[in-house]
Design a protein around this motif. Sequence first.
Motif, PDB file in Angstrom:
ATOM      1  N   HIS A  19       0.831  -1.031  -0.039  1.00 34.88           N
ATOM      2  CA  HIS A  19       0.077   0.058  -0.095  1.00 34.88           C
ATOM      3  C   HIS A  19       1.068   1.372   0.214  1.00 34.88           C
ATOM      4  CE1 HIS A  19      -2.951  -3.028   1.549  1.00 34.88           C
ATOM      5  NE2 HIS A  19      -3.553  -2.449   0.665  1.00 34.88           N
ATOM      6  N   PRO A  20       0.782   1.958  -1.115  1.00 37.35           N
ATOM      7  CA  PRO A  20       1.610   3.196  -1.417  1.00 37.35           C
ATOM      8  C   PRO A  20       1.359   4.393  -0.104  1.00 37.35           C
ATOM      9  CG  PRO A  20       0.928   2.646  -3.285  1.00 37.35           C
ATOM     10  CD  PRO A  20       0.284   1.792  -2.302  1.00 37.35           C
ATOM     11  N   MET A  21       0.220   4.186   0.268  1.00 38.22           N
ATOM     12  CA  MET A  21      -0.098   5.126   1.447  1.00 38.22           C
ATOM     13  C   MET A  21       0.429   4.681   2.845  1.00 38.22           C
ATOM     14  SD  MET A  21      -1.616   8.205   1.957  1.00 38.22           S
ATOM     15  CE  MET A  21      -3.545   8.489   1.606  1.00 38.22           C
ATOM     16  N   VAL A  22       0.544   3.736   3.039  1.00 33.89           N
ATOM     17  CA  VAL A  22       1.213   3.198   4.254  1.00 33.89           C
ATOM     18  C   VAL A  22       3.096   3.336   4.093  1.00 33.89           C
ATOM     19  CG1 VAL A  22       1.865   1.064   5.547  1.00 33.89           C
ATOM     20  CG2 VAL A  22      -0.176   1.230   4.837  1.00 33.89           C
ATOM     21  N   GLN A  23       3.348   3.180   2.699  1.00 37.79           N
ATOM     22  CA  GLN A  23       4.839   3.494   2.661  1.00 37.79           C
ATOM     23  C   GLN A  23       5.123   4.979   2.845  1.00 37.79           C
ATOM     24  OE1 GLN A  23       6.438   2.338  -1.049  1.00 37.79           O
ATOM     25  NE2 GLN A  23       5.645   0.000  -0.839  1.00 37.79           N
ATOM     26  N   ASP A  24       4.184   5.680   2.349  1.00 41.76           N
ATOM     27  CA  ASP A  24       4.242   7.221   2.367  1.00 41.76           C
ATOM     28  C   ASP A  24       4.163   7.833   3.853  1.00 41.76           C
ATOM     29  OD1 ASP A  24       4.661   7.456  -0.232  1.00 41.76           O
ATOM     30  OD2 ASP A  24       2.611   8.014  -0.789  1.00 41.76           O
ATOM     31  N   GLY A  25       3.462   7.161   4.721  1.00 41.13           N
ATOM     32  CA  GLY A  25       2.776   7.612   6.131  1.00 41.13           C
ATOM     33  C   GLY A  25       4.027   6.963   6.966  1.00 41.13           C
ATOM     34  N   LEU A  26       4.850   5.898   6.898  1.00 34.01           N
ATOM     35  CA  LEU A  26       5.904   5.304   7.509  1.00 34.01           C
ATOM     36  C   LEU A  26       7.121   6.190   7.076  1.00 34.01           C
ATOM     37  CD1 LEU A  26       5.522   1.722   7.141  1.00 34.01           C
ATOM     38  CD2 LEU A  26       5.468   3.002   9.448  1.00 34.01           C
ATOM     39  N   THR A  27       7.165   6.632   5.973  1.00 33.90           N
ATOM     40  CA  THR A  27       8.228   7.434   5.425  1.00 33.90           C
ATOM     41  C   THR A  27       8.385   8.798   6.023  1.00 33.90           C
ATOM     42  OG1 THR A  27       8.572   6.370   3.573  1.00 33.90           O
ATOM     43  CG2 THR A  27       9.559   8.687   3.447  1.00 33.90           C
ATOM     44  N   ALA A  28       7.020   9.469   5.961  1.00 36.86           N
ATOM     45  CA  ALA A  28       6.949  10.848   6.838  1.00 36.86           C
ATOM     46  C   ALA A  28       7.182  10.663   8.308  1.00 36.86           C
ATOM     47  CB  ALA A  28       5.586  11.472   6.372  1.00 36.86           C
ATOM     48  N   CYS A  29       6.515   9.849   8.938  1.00 37.09           N
ATOM     49  CA  CYS A  29       6.790   9.513  10.320  1.00 37.09           C
ATOM     50  C   CYS A  29       8.135   9.399  10.945  1.00 37.09           C
ATOM     51  CB  CYS A  29       5.731   8.597  10.731  1.00 37.09           C
ATOM     52  SG  CYS A  29       3.926   8.985  11.061  1.00 37.09           S
ATOM     53  N   LEU A  30       8.726   8.511  10.013  1.00 38.38           N
ATOM     54  CA  LEU A  30      10.108   8.246  10.389  1.00 38.38           C
ATOM     55  C   LEU A  30      11.241   8.972  10.136  1.00 38.38           C
ATOM     56  CD1 LEU A  30      10.012   4.388   9.708  1.00 38.38           C
ATOM     57  CD2 LEU A  30       9.970   5.395  11.922  1.00 38.38           C
ATOM     58  N   SER A 108      12.580 -10.815  13.706  1.00 35.33           N
ATOM     59  CA  SER A 108      13.086 -10.350  15.050  1.00 35.33           C
ATOM     60  C   SER A 108      12.005  -9.491  15.778  1.00 35.33           C
ATOM     61  CB  SER A 108      14.473  -9.541  14.761  1.00 35.33           C
ATOM     62  OG  SER A 108      15.247 -10.296  14.242  1.00 35.33           O
ATOM     63  N   GLY A 109      10.829  -9.548  15.256  1.00 35.21           N
ATOM     64  CA  GLY A 109       9.832  -8.971  15.858  1.00 35.21           C
ATOM     65  C   GLY A 109       8.713  -8.714  15.151  1.00 35.21           C
ATOM     66  N   TYR A 110       7.494  -8.174  15.748  1.00 32.75           N
ATOM     67  CA  TYR A 110       6.318  -8.454  15.074  1.00 32.75           C
ATOM     68  C   TYR A 110       5.280  -7.202  15.652  1.00 32.75           C
ATOM     69  CZ  TYR A 110       1.976 -10.574  12.789  1.00 32.75           C
ATOM     70  OH  TYR A 110       1.143 -10.913  12.107  1.00 32.75           O
ATOM     71  N   ILE A 111       5.000  -6.243  14.863  1.00 34.37           N
ATOM     72  CA  ILE A 111       4.202  -5.145  15.318  1.00 34.37           C
ATOM     73  C   ILE A 111       3.167  -5.013  14.636  1.00 34.37           C
ATOM     74  CG2 ILE A 111       6.196  -3.907  16.552  1.00 34.37           C
ATOM     75  CD1 ILE A 111       6.313  -2.123  14.220  1.00 34.37           C
ATOM     76  N   LEU A 112       2.072  -4.506  15.302  1.00 42.06           N
ATOM     77  CA  LEU A 112       0.650  -4.310  14.434  1.00 42.06           C
ATOM     78  C   LEU A 112       0.663  -2.733  13.716  1.00 42.06           C
ATOM     79  CD1 LEU A 112      -1.610  -5.921  17.180  1.00 42.06           C
ATOM     80  CD2 LEU A 112      -0.773  -6.787  15.001  1.00 42.06           C
ATOM     81  N   LYS A 113      -0.168  -2.897  12.724  1.00 39.85           N
ATOM     82  CA  LYS A 113      -0.259  -1.436  11.858  1.00 39.85           C
ATOM     83  C   LYS A 113      -1.091  -0.557  12.888  1.00 39.85           C
ATOM     84  CE  LYS A 113       0.533  -3.038   7.414  1.00 39.85           C
ATOM     85  NZ  LYS A 113      -0.062  -3.185   5.807  1.00 39.85           N
ATOM     86  N   ASP A 114      -1.789  -0.815  13.983  1.00 41.07           N
ATOM     87  CA  ASP A 114      -2.360   0.070  14.676  1.00 41.07           C
ATOM     88  C   ASP A 114      -1.390   0.845  15.599  1.00 41.07           C
ATOM     89  OD1 ASP A 114      -2.099  -1.599  16.561  1.00 41.07           O
ATOM     90  OD2 ASP A 114      -4.383  -1.791  17.051  1.00 41.07           O
ATOM     91  N   THR A 115      -0.078   0.627  15.469  1.00 40.02           N
ATOM     92  CA  THR A 115       0.921   1.037  16.515  1.00 40.02           C
ATOM     93  C   THR A 115       1.256   2.666  15.913  1.00 40.02           C
ATOM     94  OG1 THR A 115       1.721  -1.200  16.425  1.00 40.02           O
ATOM     95  CG2 THR A 115       3.295   0.667  16.887  1.00 40.02           C
ATOM     96  N   GLY A 116       1.570   3.239  16.966  1.00 37.56           N
ATOM     97  CA  GLY A 116       2.020   4.799  16.637  1.00 37.56           C
ATOM     98  C   GLY A 116       3.603   4.867  16.190  1.00 37.56           C
ATOM     99  N   SER A 117       3.894   5.981  15.652  1.00 37.73           N
ATOM    100  CA  SER A 117       5.071   6.109  15.060  1.00 37.73           C
ATOM    101  C   SER A 117       6.433   6.080  15.822  1.00 37.73           C
ATOM    102  CB  SER A 117       5.122   7.519  14.398  1.00 37.73           C
ATOM    103  OG  SER A 117       5.088   8.408  15.071  1.00 37.73           O
TER     104      SER A 117
END
Length: 187
Positions: A19-30, A108-117
């Motif tokens: 999902h490009p929106m997820v990629q864009d959001g993660l990139t912006a947050c990180l 090495s880990g597992y986090i859910l997409k409802d996780t904050g940045s």
Amino acid sequence: MPNSVTNTQVTSVLLVDDHPMVQDGLTACLSYYHDINIIGTTQDGKSALAKALTLKPDVILMDISMPDMNGIDATEIITEQLTSTKVLIFSMHDSLEFVNSAMQAGASGYILKDTGSAEVYTAIKAVASGKTYFSPSIAAALAENPQEEEEEKTKLTTREQVILAYIAQGLSNKAVAKMLWNKFSDS
């Protein structure tokens, strides 16, 4: 979003999500964290293999449900070939079946997409430093339902199942290796 972790070593990250929106959001947050460097993005497990081999990231933030190759299969191959690269699953799936499959594949880990940045940042830095990290709800579920050790020993990984199927067809080791290369390479 200031860094609350004292580890200031820059961690290179490859984002894998369809999902490009997820990629864009993660990139912006990180991008707010000066010790995180997003070195690439891709939308499926197969292209993640190629990018991981080329870019050699410290951490791959990997979705599970994607076209061409799912994140668990990609994780298994990547962790076999790039032992210094850590994979952190980033998924909407909170089922222990998915969590256990991901861990068996080498995540090495597992986090859910409802996780904050901030938690995504903490998880990336934790796995980059050799630790494991789970979203709190996943950690609680794992604590309540520990896997039986015997079950873990007898369950084959996806890659082992593919290899076993080729061997059952009478293929030689060399032919199996060629089939695996063709199946999982971009060529």
